[in-house]
Design an enzyme around this catalytic site. Structure first.
Site, mmCIF file in Angstrom:
data_model
loop_
_atom_site.group_PDB
_atom_site.id
_atom_site.type_symbol
_atom_site.label_atom_id
_atom_site.label_comp_id
_atom_site.label_asym_id
_atom_site.label_seq_id
_atom_site.Cartn_x
_atom_site.Cartn_y
_atom_site.Cartn_z
ATOM 1 C CB SER A 45 -0.961 0.005 1.196
ATOM 2 O OG SER A 45 -0.260 0.213 2.407
ATOM 3 C CG HIS A 46 1.981 3.517 2.201
ATOM 4 N ND1 HIS A 46 0.942 2.783 2.724
ATOM 5 C CD2 HIS A 46 1.560 4.805 2.215
ATOM 6 C CE1 HIS A 46 -0.056 3.595 3.055
ATOM 7 N NE2 HIS A 46 0.295 4.825 2.753
ATOM 8 C CD GLU A 187 -3.636 -2.531 2.884
ATOM 9 O OE1 GLU A 187 -4.174 -3.373 2.137
ATOM 10 O OE2 GLU A 187 -2.446 -2.577 3.220
HETATM 11 P P1 NDP Z 1 -1.254 -2.646 9.186
HETATM 12 O O1 NDP Z 1 -2.583 -2.800 9.820
HETATM 13 O O2 NDP Z 1 -0.938 -3.432 7.981
HETATM 14 O O3 NDP Z 1 -0.111 -2.927 10.237
HETATM 15 C C1 NDP Z 1 -0.009 -2.187 11.409
HETATM 16 C C2 NDP Z 1 1.136 -2.630 12.280
HETATM 17 O O4 NDP Z 1 0.706 -3.766 13.020
HETATM 18 C C3 NDP Z 1 2.388 -3.045 11.532
HETATM 19 O O5 NDP Z 1 3.489 -2.630 12.276
HETATM 20 C C4 NDP Z 1 2.241 -4.562 11.470
HETATM 21 O O6 NDP Z 1 3.460 -5.262 11.343
HETATM 22 C C5 NDP Z 1 1.591 -4.855 12.788
HETATM 23 N N1 NDP Z 1 0.805 -6.080 12.782
HETATM 24 C C6 NDP Z 1 -0.112 -6.480 11.868
HETATM 25 N N2 NDP Z 1 -0.651 -7.663 12.228
HETATM 26 C C7 NDP Z 1 -0.058 -8.018 13.403
HETATM 27 C C8 NDP Z 1 -0.186 -9.139 14.285
HETATM 28 N N3 NDP Z 1 -1.009 -10.123 14.017
HETATM 29 N N4 NDP Z 1 0.592 -9.170 15.390
HETATM 30 C C9 NDP Z 1 1.446 -8.151 15.663
HETATM 31 N N5 NDP Z 1 1.603 -7.082 14.871
HETATM 32 C C10 NDP Z 1 0.864 -7.009 13.760
HETATM 33 O O7 NDP Z 1 -1.000 -1.069 8.882
HETATM 34 P P2 NDP Z 1 -1.964 -0.019 8.196
HETATM 35 O O8 NDP Z 1 -2.635 -0.627 7.018
HETATM 36 O O9 NDP Z 1 -2.791 0.655 9.220
HETATM 37 O O10 NDP Z 1 -0.866 1.035 7.661
HETATM 38 C C11 NDP Z 1 -0.004 0.655 6.597
HETATM 39 C C12 NDP Z 1 0.986 1.753 6.317
HETATM 40 O O11 NDP Z 1 0.320 2.884 5.805
HETATM 41 C C13 NDP Z 1 1.796 2.251 7.515
HETATM 42 O O12 NDP Z 1 3.153 2.045 7.200
HETATM 43 C C14 NDP Z 1 1.476 3.736 7.593
HETATM 44 O O13 NDP Z 1 2.576 4.569 7.943
HETATM 45 C C15 NDP Z 1 1.032 4.028 6.192
HETATM 46 N N6 NDP Z 1 0.149 5.203 6.150
HETATM 47 C C16 NDP Z 1 0.683 6.401 5.748
HETATM 48 C C17 NDP Z 1 -0.122 7.526 5.714
HETATM 49 C C18 NDP Z 1 0.432 8.856 5.349
HETATM 50 O O14 NDP Z 1 -0.302 9.831 5.342
HETATM 51 N N7 NDP Z 1 1.715 8.996 5.074
HETATM 52 C C19 NDP Z 1 -1.532 7.470 6.085
HETATM 53 C C20 NDP Z 1 -1.966 6.165 6.523
HETATM 54 C C21 NDP Z 1 -1.148 5.068 6.542
HETATM 55 P P3 NDP Z 1 3.806 -6.027 9.939
HETATM 56 O O15 NDP Z 1 4.022 -4.927 8.934
HETATM 57 O O16 NDP Z 1 5.008 -6.825 10.224
HETATM 58 O O17 NDP Z 1 2.603 -6.871 9.596
HETATM 59 O O1 PYC Z 2 -2.973 5.074 2.887
HETATM 60 O O2 PYC Z 2 -4.306 6.336 4.091
HETATM 61 C C1 PYC Z 2 -3.343 6.178 3.339
HETATM 62 C C2 PYC Z 2 -2.555 7.368 2.955
HETATM 63 C C3 PYC Z 2 -2.955 8.665 2.957
HETATM 64 C C4 PYC Z 2 -1.870 9.408 2.531
HETATM 65 C C5 PYC Z 2 -0.849 8.537 2.297
HETATM 66 N N1 PYC Z 2 -1.270 7.289 2.573
#
Ligand code: NDP
Ligand code: PYC
Length: 343
Positions: A45-46, A187
């Site tokens: 997703s990123h 996602e």
């Molecule tokens: P996820 O829900 O995929 O994962 C969240 C965290 O939980 C990760 O560190 C993951 O580790 C961990 N995790 C997941 N499943 C388990 C488990 N069963 N047990 C323990 N730990 C677990 O993340 P999101 O989809 O919420 O976010 C994905 C990315 O999007 C992030 O990197 C975030 O920075 C980015 N993002 C950026 C934005 C922006 O504006 N720049 C905005 C929103 C999101 P692992 O990766 O090892 O599974």
């Molecule tokens: O995945 O929610 C997201 C997001 C917003 C800006 C960058 N990533």
């Protein structure tokens, strides 16, 4: 045809794409490192799918591809500030990192504020840059208003990512990094592209009713994770990494861009902490105590966050990264045609 390439080759290709689009070395390099790291760690997703959005933002004139970030003069205290000068925040972070590390080691706690940057990437690369240097880290930023507060129905908060890292002496750090919405918007976009329904509970449509249709979700509102708890954390991020640092909140970002198709421009807050400074004079070694906690978690059969990522990293380092035919073709087209590829 699928194509398997090394991590270094992918990074060179992504850098070349951004250079072809007219971005300078500082911006191209910083962005390519982070997006390649996303692919390397199986964070689709990123990863490289975000290149198109970055180029679209560049073509729309909403990010400065030639920006040279500037470290602002300060009094040597805990607050370090970098002006991203309208470029990508990743380049600004790289500039501020050494000063942040030096201040955190000297003072025990320091903050890096990035202003006026475009940030659309994962936060864990920034967290890991600090844990690699023996520091604990907290990173957060707003996004654009796409998430309804708990109990509401209209987009107001961002998907506001929040990440934490703790350094470990032998091996990979403890790191979590997540959107404060149930899922990152990226996602939902991946589900839309794949034509698959969303899991229940991710979003509501414009009519305020729950939906599993990605298009309806993108037109409606996403939901915060954990109900009122995620909603409050997302609000805290608007306050600390928007209001407090004198930069845009998520509604400001949406008003500025008029669209979520472009990468968001706002500020970012990075806190670095030196555990040994906080623990000084108290019983117990913080490193050993942290290791005991991690061991106790794993002893229950639970996994630590980021373990999936670290496993993907090891695999991709050994075997290269396999791109689908459509991903490889798109990278080639971006490299050949630059911004002409963007409608
Ligand atoms: P996820 O829900 O995929 O994962 C969240 C965290 O939980 C990760 O560190 C993951 O580790 C961990 N995790 C997941 N499943 C388990 C488990 N069963 N047990 C323990 N730990 C677990 O993340 P999101 O989809 O919420 O976010 C994905 C990315 O999007 C992030 O990197 C975030 O920075 C980015 N993002 C950026 C934005 C922006 O504006 N720049 C905005 C929103 C999101 P692992 O990766 O090892 O599974
Ligand atoms: O995945 O929610 C997201 C997001 C917003 C800006 C960058 N990533």
């Amino acid at each position: 045809m699928e194509q398997t390439i090394t991590i270094d080759a992918l990074e060179a290709k992504v850098t070349a794409i951004f250079r072809r689009a007219g971005m300078n070395d500082v911006q191209s390099g910083a962005l390519a490192r982070v997006l390649t790291a996303g692919e390397r760690d199986a964070c689709k997703s990123h990863g490289i799918y975000r290149i198109e959005g970055a180029l679209r933002t560049l073509k729309a004139g909403k990010v400065a591809g030639d920006a040279v970030p500037r470290l602002l003069p300060d009094d040597g205290g805990a607050l370090v500030r970098v002006d991203a000068q309208g470029g990508f925040s990743n380049a600004a972070f790289e500039l501020g990192l050494p000063v942040l590390v030096e201040r955190a080691r000297a003072l025990g706690l320091a903050a890096l504020v990035v202003n006026d940057g475009t940030h659309f990437t994962a936060l864990w690369p920034e967290v890991e840059a600090l844990t690699e240097r023996g520091l604990a880290a907290l990173v957060m930023c707003p996004s654009y208003a796409t998430v309804a507060p708990a109990g509401g129905t209209t987009p107001l908060l961002g998907t506001n990512p929040f990440a934490f890292g703790w350094p470990r002496p032998d091996g990979a750090p403890y790191v979590f990094d997540f959107a404060t919405s149930v899922a990152a918007r990226g996602e939902i976009e991946l589900h839309r592209r794949a034509g698959t329904p969303l899991p229940e509970g991710w979003a509501i449509g414009a009519d305020g009713q729950p939906t599993t249709d990605p298009d309806a979700a993108l037109a409606g509102a996403m939901l915060p994770f954990g109900g009122h708890k995620g909603s409050a954390i997302a609000t805290m991020i608007e306050l600390l990494a928007g209001v407090m640092i004198g930069d845009r909140t998520s509604p400001d970002v949406l008003a500025h861009l008029g669209s979520t198709a472009l990468a968001p421009q706002h500020g970012e807050l990075i806190l670095a902490l030196a555990p040994e400074r906080f623990a000084a004079g108290r019983a117990g070694d913080p490193v050993a105590r942290a290791e005991a906690l991690f061991a106790a978690i794993e002893a229950q059969g639970a996994r630590l966050p980021s373990q999936r990522r670290f496993a993907a990293r090891a695999q991709h380092r050994a075997q290269g990264i396999t791109l689908s035919a459509s991903e490889a073709g798109q990278l080639d087209r971006f490299q050949k045609h630059g911004l002409d590829m963007i409608a």
